[in-house]
Design an enzyme around this catalytic site. Structure first.
Site, PDB file in Angstrom:
ATOM      1  N   THR A 216       8.435  18.455  19.008  1.00 52.35           N
ATOM      2  CA  THR A 216       7.216  18.079  19.725  1.00 52.35           C
ATOM      3  C   THR A 216       6.483  19.283  20.298  1.00 52.35           C
ATOM      4  O   THR A 216       5.392  19.147  20.836  1.00 52.35           O
ATOM      5  CB  THR A 216       7.528  17.073  20.860  1.00 52.35           C
ATOM      6  OG1 THR A 216       8.614  17.568  21.648  1.00 52.35           O
ATOM      7  CG2 THR A 216       7.890  15.713  20.292  1.00 52.35           C
TER       8      THR A 216
ATOM      9  N   ARG B 160      12.635  16.667  32.282  1.00 46.17           N
ATOM     10  CA  ARG B 160      12.120  17.167  33.552  1.00 46.17           C
ATOM     11  C   ARG B 160      11.433  16.133  34.446  1.00 46.17           C
ATOM     12  O   ARG B 160      11.610  16.190  35.670  1.00 46.17           O
ATOM     13  CB  ARG B 160      11.187  18.359  33.282  1.00 46.17           C
ATOM     14  CG  ARG B 160      11.947  19.625  32.906  1.00 46.17           C
ATOM     15  CD  ARG B 160      11.054  20.680  32.287  1.00 46.17           C
ATOM     16  NE  ARG B 160      10.726  20.362  30.893  1.00 46.17           N
ATOM     17  CZ  ARG B 160      10.077  21.180  30.079  1.00 46.17           C
ATOM     18  NH1 ARG B 160       9.659  22.361  30.506  1.00 46.17           N
ATOM     19  NH2 ARG B 160       9.848  20.834  28.826  1.00 46.17           N
TER      20      ARG B 160
ATOM     21  N   ASP C 119      22.455  23.575   8.221  1.00 45.77           N
ATOM     22  CA  ASP C 119      23.213  24.591   7.490  1.00 45.77           C
ATOM     23  C   ASP C 119      23.439  24.052   6.080  1.00 45.77           C
ATOM     24  O   ASP C 119      22.893  23.001   5.714  1.00 45.77           O
ATOM     25  CB  ASP C 119      24.543  24.883   8.212  1.00 45.77           C
ATOM     26  CG  ASP C 119      25.014  26.317   8.036  1.00 45.77           C
ATOM     27  OD1 ASP C 119      25.038  26.786   6.873  1.00 45.77           O
ATOM     28  OD2 ASP C 119      25.352  26.969   9.032  1.00 45.77           O
TER      29      ASP C 119
ATOM     30  N   LYS D 107      21.404  12.389  27.216  1.00 45.90           N
ATOM     31  CA  LYS D 107      21.405  13.329  26.102  1.00 45.90           C
ATOM     32  C   LYS D 107      22.061  14.638  26.531  1.00 45.90           C
ATOM     33  O   LYS D 107      21.684  15.221  27.544  1.00 45.90           O
ATOM     34  CB  LYS D 107      19.981  13.617  25.616  1.00 45.90           C
ATOM     35  CG  LYS D 107      19.904  14.628  24.478  1.00 45.90           C
ATOM     36  CD  LYS D 107      18.486  14.799  23.974  1.00 45.90           C
ATOM     37  CE  LYS D 107      17.656  15.743  24.820  1.00 45.90           C
ATOM     38  NZ  LYS D 107      18.035  17.173  24.608  1.00 45.90           N
TER      39      LYS D 107
ATOM     40  N   LYS E 142      21.279  19.309  16.726  1.00 43.60           N
ATOM     41  CA  LYS E 142      20.333  19.654  15.648  1.00 43.60           C
ATOM     42  C   LYS E 142      20.963  20.535  14.561  1.00 43.60           C
ATOM     43  O   LYS E 142      20.464  21.622  14.260  1.00 43.60           O
ATOM     44  CB  LYS E 142      19.094  20.345  16.220  1.00 43.60           C
ATOM     45  CG  LYS E 142      18.325  19.532  17.241  1.00 43.60           C
ATOM     46  CD  LYS E 142      17.075  20.275  17.697  1.00 43.60           C
ATOM     47  CE  LYS E 142      16.282  19.483  18.712  1.00 43.60           C
ATOM     48  NZ  LYS E 142      16.930  19.464  20.041  1.00 43.60           N
TER      49      LYS E 142
ATOM     50  N   ASP F  46      22.801  16.096  21.102  1.00 42.64           N
ATOM     51  CA  ASP F  46      21.609  16.671  20.467  1.00 42.64           C
ATOM     52  C   ASP F  46      21.847  18.146  20.127  1.00 42.64           C
ATOM     53  O   ASP F  46      21.468  19.037  20.880  1.00 42.64           O
ATOM     54  CB  ASP F  46      20.433  16.509  21.437  1.00 42.64           C
ATOM     55  CG  ASP F  46      19.155  17.171  20.959  1.00 42.64           C
ATOM     56  OD1 ASP F  46      18.971  17.287  19.734  1.00 42.64           O
ATOM     57  OD2 ASP F  46      18.339  17.556  21.816  1.00 42.64           O
TER      58      ASP F  46
END
Length: 234
Positions: free
Chosen positions: A121, A213, A66, A34, A63, A61
């Protein structure tokens, strides 16, 4: 559609990113990765093309959110990057999602998978009510956004793994659930609120899990990735 683990390349430079990916040079199959805002804004489209040339599938990614026409034009540009998946915010309305799909579709009819972010999340019920003035139950909001995305013709949604099963019940088994917020049982939760483990995400019904991570900051990222694949894909 087989399950897969997507590694979030949360780095701020080409050098750090490629040094990380070099560690997977000996792997039989290149990991699905990603590219998010941090890396894309630092390095631009060139890093997408370079990673794609190395044989990785890419989830871009960014997002988008608009007015429909702006998102349509932006998606038309992104369609030239040959990514495998990209996304927008479902909160931009069904009209925006339909326009995005139109913009993303190439002249030959092909396009990357387009998915919609429902609620992040890091969002809790309390934050949603206080900051967004949305008082419906969080899982109900997620399912409504997912239904709107499905009605607009999108391939799936980004949601918490905790909601993946309900999304499938509402939108069908072929409607994809891409779920961040995945941590090993013995790992740190960080700034995520709605989290679960790779094994539990598999059990609930996630199609793809996005892991950052726990892999990128592991002492041995390749071992962490293999563990994640073993727990989620089997």
């Amino acid at each position: 559609m087989g399950k897969d683990v997507i590694i979030a390349l949360d780095f701020d430079s080409r050098e750090k990113t490629l040094a990380f990916l070099d560690r997977f040079a000996g792997e039989e199959r290149k990991p699905f990765v990603k590219i998010g805002m941090e890396l894309y804004y630092a390095e631009g489209p060139a890093i997408v093309r370079e990673i794609k040339a190395r044989g990785h599938k890419i989830f871009l990614d960014l997002k988008l959110h608009d007015i429909p026409n702006t998102v349509k034009k932006a998606m038309a540009v992104l369609s030239g990057l040959d990514v495998d998946m990209t996304n927008l915010h479902a909160g931009g309305t069904k009209a925006m999602m339909e326009a995005a799909l139109e913009g993303l579709t190439r002249p030959d009819g092909t396009r990357p998978l387009l998915i919609a972010v429902t609620q992040l999340t890091s969002t809790s019920q309390e934050r949603m009510e206080q900051d967004l003035l949305i008082e419906k139950p969080l899982d109900q909001v997620v399912l409504h956004y997912a239904k709107c995305a499905a009605d607009a013709g999108l391939a799936g949604v980004v949601c918490s793994p905790l909601e993946a099963g309900k999304v499938h019940e509402t939108c069908g088994e072929n409607f994809l659930t891409v779920t961040p917020g995945v941590r090993f049982a013995d790992g740190e939760v960080g700034d995520q609120v709605r989290v679960t483990t790779p094994a539990k995400a598999k059990e609930i019904g996630s199609d793809y899990i996005v892991v950052g991570r726990p892999i990128t900051q592991a002492e041995d990222p390749v071992a962490a990735y293999r563990r994640c694949v073993a727990e989620f894909v089997g």
